[in-house]
Design a protein around this motif. Structure first.
Motif, PDB file in Angstrom:
ATOM      1  N   SER A 234     -76.402 -78.819  73.443  1.00  9.61           N
ATOM      2  CA  SER A 234     -78.139 -79.279  73.008  1.00  9.61           C
ATOM      3  C   SER A 234     -78.179 -79.881  74.177  1.00  9.61           C
ATOM      4  N   ILE A 235     -79.711 -80.224  74.488  1.00 11.60           N
ATOM      5  CA  ILE A 235     -79.895 -80.348  76.113  1.00 11.60           C
ATOM      6  C   ILE A 235     -79.636 -82.741  75.790  1.00 11.60           C
ATOM      7  N   PHE A 236     -80.445 -83.056  74.825  1.00  9.08           N
ATOM      8  CA  PHE A 236     -80.122 -84.186  75.073  1.00  9.08           C
ATOM      9  C   PHE A 236     -80.242 -85.093  73.501  1.00  9.08           C
ATOM     10  N   SER A 237     -79.672 -85.941  73.650  1.00 15.00           N
ATOM     11  CA  SER A 237     -80.038 -87.451  72.278  1.00 15.00           C
ATOM     12  C   SER A 237     -80.237 -88.539  73.219  1.00 15.00           C
ATOM     13  N   GLY A 238     -80.790 -89.339  71.825  1.00 18.99           N
ATOM     14  CA  GLY A 238     -80.533 -91.010  71.698  1.00 18.99           C
ATOM     15  C   GLY A 238     -81.871 -91.516  71.229  1.00 18.99           C
TER      16      GLY A 238
ATOM     17  N   VAL B  12     -83.284 -82.998  70.909  1.00 17.36           N
ATOM     18  CA  VAL B  12     -83.759 -81.703  72.058  1.00 17.36           C
ATOM     19  C   VAL B  12     -82.243 -80.581  72.163  1.00 17.36           C
ATOM     20  N   PRO B  13     -83.026 -79.734  71.168  1.00 18.45           N
ATOM     21  CA  PRO B  13     -81.535 -78.445  70.357  1.00 18.45           C
ATOM     22  C   PRO B  13     -82.260 -77.087  72.004  1.00 18.45           C
TER      23      PRO B  13
ATOM     24  N   VAL C  84     -86.433 -85.715  81.306  1.00 17.36           N
ATOM     25  CA  VAL C  84     -85.744 -84.834  79.781  1.00 17.36           C
ATOM     26  C   VAL C  84     -87.500 -83.893  79.588  1.00 17.36           C
ATOM     27  N   PHE C  85     -88.356 -84.520  79.390  1.00 12.00           N
ATOM     28  CA  PHE C  85     -90.036 -84.413  78.336  1.00 12.00           C
ATOM     29  C   PHE C  85     -90.600 -83.150  80.135  1.00 12.00           C
ATOM     30  N   GLN C  86     -90.747 -83.694  80.486  1.00  9.29           N
ATOM     31  CA  GLN C  86     -90.717 -82.564  81.245  1.00  9.29           C
ATOM     32  C   GLN C  86     -89.879 -81.415  82.294  1.00  9.29           C
TER      33      GLN C  86
ATOM     34  N   LYS D  72     -72.103 -80.037  71.924  1.00 15.18           N
ATOM     35  CA  LYS D  72     -71.867 -80.527  73.493  1.00 15.18           C
ATOM     36  C   LYS D  72     -73.794 -81.267  74.074  1.00 15.18           C
ATOM     37  N   GLN D  73     -73.572 -81.925  74.609  1.00 16.43           N
ATOM     38  CA  GLN D  73     -75.085 -81.770  75.000  1.00 16.43           C
ATOM     39  C   GLN D  73     -74.861 -82.315  77.027  1.00 16.43           C
ATOM     40  N   VAL D  74     -75.660 -81.739  76.602  1.00 20.34           N
ATOM     41  CA  VAL D  74     -75.954 -81.228  78.396  1.00 20.34           C
ATOM     42  C   VAL D  74     -76.111 -82.889  79.257  1.00 20.34           C
TER      43      VAL D  74
END
Length: 713
Positions: free
Chosen positions: A78-82, A101-102, A195-197, A625-627
Motif C-alpha cells: 500500500s502507499i500510505f496510511s495515517g 491509500v492502496p 501523497v495526494f499529489q 507493507k506500506q511504501v
C-alpha cells in the motif's frame, strides 16, 4: 441528487423551474455529446484494429531498453496510511479520520484505524483524477471565486469555511466535490501534499497503453470530437477512466449553460451561493459520469462483438488495404504538403529550438535528480554494510529501497525539478492551456525509470548474493551499482528524447491542423472516392490528413532533438551511440518472482505471525507493507502516539489509545509549535475532541476509538 437540488432551491427562495431545466440540459447534452463520440469511436476502432494487426505482422523497431521492468510494481503493498483532520460538509465540523491509500491510488477514509483493520467498508473513497492539490487557502479562494462569475468575496467577509490550523491541504476539482484537510505542522503538510499529489499524478496518467485497440480508438475519438468543436490544443481534463473523461467532455459545454441558468437565481449570502453552486456541480457531474459509463460500455461492447469478423477481413486483405492507403496518402500529400511546408517554415521552425529548450532543461534536471536519489540510497546501504556487514543488513536496506520509486516524499525532490517547466509566451500562440500535461507525463516517466533501475539492481544483487558469504558485500554492491547506473543513463536518454518528440508534436500538430483545416476540409471528401468500399472502414481520409501533417513536421523535430543530444549539459546519448545488450542473461531475470528481502534475509518473524493468526484476511491487512512508512523521512522522529509511523498526531492528540496506558487519564497539552496553531483538548473518555482557534470552538466527534497497535514493517 435532485433531492439535494430541491433543498437548495427551497433555501434559496422557493421552488423554481431551473431544476427541471437543468435536468433537461443534462440529459440533452450527455446524449448528444456521447452519441457523437460513439460514432467517432466506432470509426476509430476499425482503424486502430487495422493498425494493431499490421504492427503484429510487420513488427516495429526502436532502441531496446537496458533496464528490466517490474510487471506488478506494488504487489502486496500500500502507499500510505495515517490520520488527518477532515472538514465534514454535512455538520460543518473538523473530524480526525484514518486514511488508507492502496496500490490503486484511490484514497479510502475511515472513522478510525480500527475500522480499517476490521475490514469494514470505508466511509468514502476519493478518485483523484482531475483534482488539484492546494496547500493555501488563498489559492482555493481564487479558484472558487473564478468558478462562479458575479459571486465574489469582499474584503472582510467570512470565508466559506475556516481552517482549524495554518496548514491546510485541499483537493479541488472544477466539477466534483472538494475535500478539505488540515494538519498541525508544516512537515506534516508537506508529506500529505506529496501523497495526494502522487494520487493525482497516477490517476491523471491516462489510459493503459497495453490495449492497442480500445485506447487509441478512445483517445482519437475524443480528440476528433474536440477538434470538430474548435478545440485543438492540449486538454487538462483528459484524465481518469473513459467514463470520467467523457463526463469531463460533457461538462465542458454543459457547465457554462447551467451556470448561466442558475447563477441569477441563487439566493442568500455569498458563502451560501458558493456552497450551493458546488453542490449542484457535484450532483450534476455524478449523474453525467453514471450516464457516460453506461453509454460507453454499450459502445465498447458493440465494437468488441464485431471484432472477430473485422479482424479476419483485415488479415485476408492486408496487402490490398495497405496498397490502397498508400495510393490515397500520395494524393493527399500532393494537395496538403505545399501548404503544410509553408506554414511550417513561417510559424513552426522559428520556435522549435526555444520550446525544446524550455522542455529539456527542467526535465533533464528531474532525471538527474532521480539518478542522484537512487545513487544516495545505494551509498547509504554501502556505508551501513561496511559498519555491520552481513546479508541481514543488506536485506533490511533492500526492503526499503525496493519501493523507492513509489515513495511520494522521497521522490518529491525529483518531481519538483520539472514543475518549474514554463511555456510563457508560447501558450497562447500554440493553444497550450497549461504545461501541467507535460509536467505530469515527465514525472510519470521519472517514476518508471526509477523503478526500472531499482528493480534491475534488485535482480542483479540477488543473483550475485546467491552462494556468497558476508565477505566482500560492499564490492558486490558497488559492481551491481555501476552496471545499473550505466543502463539507467542510456535508458534515461532514450526516454527523454522520446518524451521531447512527443511533447513537440502535441504542441505543433494541433496548431497546424487548426490553421490548415479551413483550406483543406473541402478537398478531403473527394479522396474518399478513391477508396474501395470494402476498405473504407480501415482507411479514413481525416486520419491520413493528420498523418501527412505529422510527417511534414517530424523531420524538423527529429533534427532538433538530434542536435540537442550533442550538447553535453543535457546528458543525452547521440543517436549514433547504440548500446548492445552486454548482459544477455539479464533479461531472463525479468521473469523472476518478486524478491521478499525481509523474508529471505530476515529473522522469519513473518512466518511466525502467519502461524499465530488463523484469519488470513486480517493477517494480510496487518502485514500489508506500506511504501511510505518503510522509508523514514530524514529528521522525522517516530512519536509514541502515532497511529501510523509516518504521520504525527495533530497537536498531540492520541489518535488511538495506547494499549498499556489508561487512555481515560490522557490529556493533550496545547500545541505551541507555531503561532496561530490550533489548541487541542482531548476529553477523558476519548470520545470527542475539540479544536479551538481565535476564540471559536469546533467540535470533533470520534464515535469509535481503537487500541494502539504499532505498525510493523
Amino acid at each position: 441528487m435532485w433531492d439535494t437540488l430541491k433543498n437548495i432551491s427551497k433555501n434559496g427562495g422557493g421552488k423554481t423551474r431551473y431544476l427541471k431545466e437543468a435536468g433537461r440540459l443534462h440529459v440533452y447534452h450527455s446524449s448528444e455529446v456521447i452519441g457523437e463520440f460513439g460514432r467517432l469511436y466506432e470509426q476509430q476502432y476499425a482503424v486502430a484494429l487495422f493498425n494493431k494487426v499490421r504492427f503484429d505482422i510487420e513488427g516495429g523497431g526502436g532502441p531496446q531498453p537496458q533496464l528490466l521492468h517490474r510487471k506488478v510494481p506494488l504487489e502486496n503493498r500500500s502507499i500510505f496510511s495515517g490520520a488527518i483532520f477532515q472538514f465534514l460538509e454535512e455538520n460543518k465540523k473538523w473530524r480526525n479520520r484514518f486514511f488508507f491509500v492502496p496500490d490503486t491510488y484511490n484514497i479510502n477514509y475511515y472513522d478510525n484505524k480500527t475500522s480499517h483493520e476490521r475490514g469494514l467498508q470505508p466511509k468514502g473513497t476519493i478518485n483523484c483524477a482531475g483534482y488539484k492539490v492546494l496547500s493555501s487557502m488563498d489559492q482555493y479562494w481564487e479558484l472558487l471565486n473564478n468558478s462562479l462569475p458575479g459571486v465574489k468575496a469582499k474584503v472582510g467577509q467570512s470565508p466559506i469555511l475556516k481552517c482549524a490550523t495554518q496548514f491546510p491541504v485541499i483537493l479541488w476539482h472544477p466539477y466534483a466535490r472538494h475535500y478539505y484537510f488540515c494538519v498541525a505542522t508544516l512537515k506534516e503538510q508537506q508529506k500529505w501534499f506529496a501523497v495526494f499529489q502522487d494520487c493525482v499524478r497516477h490517476t491523471n496518467d491516462g489510459l493503459s497503453e497495453e490495449d492497442k485497440v480500445q485506447t487509441p480508438a478512445f483517445t482519437d475519438a475524443v480528440r476528433l470530437y474536440r477538434q470538430a468543436h474548435g478545440h485543438y490544443g492540449t486538454w487538462e481534463m483528459m484524465c481518469g477512466t473513459p467514463p470520467q473523461i467523457l463526463a469531463n467532455l460533457v461538462m465542458e459545454t454543459l457547465l457554462p449553460e447551467i451556470r448561466e441558468l442558475i447563477t441569477p437565481r441563487l439566493k442568500g449570502k455569498m458563502q451560501e451561493r458558493q456552497r450551493n453552486w458546488m453542490l449542484i456541480c457535484d450532483a450534476v457531474y455524478s449523474l453525467v459520469v453514471r450516464q457516460a459509463q453506461a453509454q460507453y460500455e454499450a459502445v465498447v461492447e458493440s465494437c468488441e462483438a464485431g471484432r472477430p469478423p473485422l479482424e479476419a477481413s483485415i488479415r485476408t486483405d492486408m496487402d490490398q488495404i495497405i496498397t490502397s492507403k498508400e495510393h490515397v496518402t500520395n494524393k493527399i500529400k500532393a494537395a496538403v504538403l505545399p501548404k503544410a511546408e509553408k506554414l511550417l517554415k513561417v510559424s513552426i521552425q522559428p520556435y522549435i529550438s526555444s520550446i525544446l529548450e524550455a522542455l529539456m532543461d527542467p526535465t533533464s534536471r528531474g532525471f538527474t535528480e532521480v539518478r542522484d536519489v537512487f545513487f544516495r540510497e545505494l551509498v547509504d546501504m554501502s556505508k551501513n554494510t561496511v559498519n555491520d556487514g552481513d546479508k541481514d543488513k543488506v536485506g533490511e536496506h533492500m526492503e526499503k529501497i525496493s519501493m523507492l520509486a513509489f515513495h511520494p516524499v522521497k521522490m518529491q525532490s525529483c518531481y519538483e525539478k520539472v514543475e518549474v517547466l514554463s511555456l510563457d509566451g508560447l501558450q497562447q500562440r500554440f493553444d497550450v492551456s497549461s504545461p501541467s500535461v507535460f509536467v505530469q507525463r515527465a514525472q510519470i516517466l521519472m517514476r518508471e525509470q526509477m523503478d526500472n533501475a531499482v528493480y534491475t539492481f534488485e535482480q542483479i544483487l540477488h543473483q550475485s548474493l546467491e552462494g556468497q558469504g558476508s565477505e566482500g558485500l560492499c564490492n558486490t554492491i558497488q559492481r551491481c551499482q555501476d552496471r545499473v547506473l550505466k543502463k539507467f543513463d542510456y535508458d534515461s536518454s532514450t526516454v527523454r528524447k522520446r518524451f521531447f518528440r512527443e511533447a513537440l508534436l502535441q504542441i505543433f500538430i494541433p496548431y497546424m491542423l487548426k490553421q490548415l483545416t479551413p483550406s483543406v476540409a473541402s478537398e478531403l471528401p473527394r479522396f474518399q472516392e478513391l477508396i474501395f468500399e470494402d476498405f473504407s472502414r480501415f482507411i479514413l481520409v481525416e486520419n491520413i490528413f493528420e498523418e501527412v501533417v505529422l510527417l511534414s513536421v517530424m523531420k524538423d523535430i527529429m533534427m532538433a532533438v538530434k542536435e540537442a543530444a550533442v550538447q553535453r549539459r543535457h546528458n543525452l546519448y547521440r543517436d549514433s551511440i547504440v548500446m548492445t545488450n552486454s548482459d544477455p542473461n539479464l533479461h531472463l531475470l525479468g521473469d523472476s518472482s518478486t524478491i521478499d528481502w525481509a523474508e529471505e534475509y530476515g529473522s522469519g518473524q513473518a512466518q511466525g505471525e502467519k502461524a499465530a493468526d488463523g484469519d488470513e484476511t486480517a493477517q494480510r491487512r496487518r502485514r500489508l507493507k506500506q511504501v511510505v512508512s518503510m522509508i523514514q523521512v530524514d529528521g522525522t522522529p517516530v512519536q509514541v502516539n502515532e497511529s501510523c509511523l509516518e504521520v504525527p498526531s495533530v497537536g498531540g492528540i492520541p489518535e488511538e489509545e495506547v494499549e498499556d496506558q489508561a487512555a481515560s487519564s490522557l490529556k493533550a497539552a496545547p500545541s505551541s509549535d507555531e503561532a496561530g496553531a490550533a489548541e487541542v483538548v482531548s476529553n477523558a473518555g476519548g470520545k470527542s475532541e475539540t479544536l479551538a482557534q481565535d476564540g471559536e470552538t469546533v467540535q470533533i466527534n470520534d464515535s469509535e476509538t481503537g487500541k494502539k497497535e504499532k505498525v510493523k514493517d
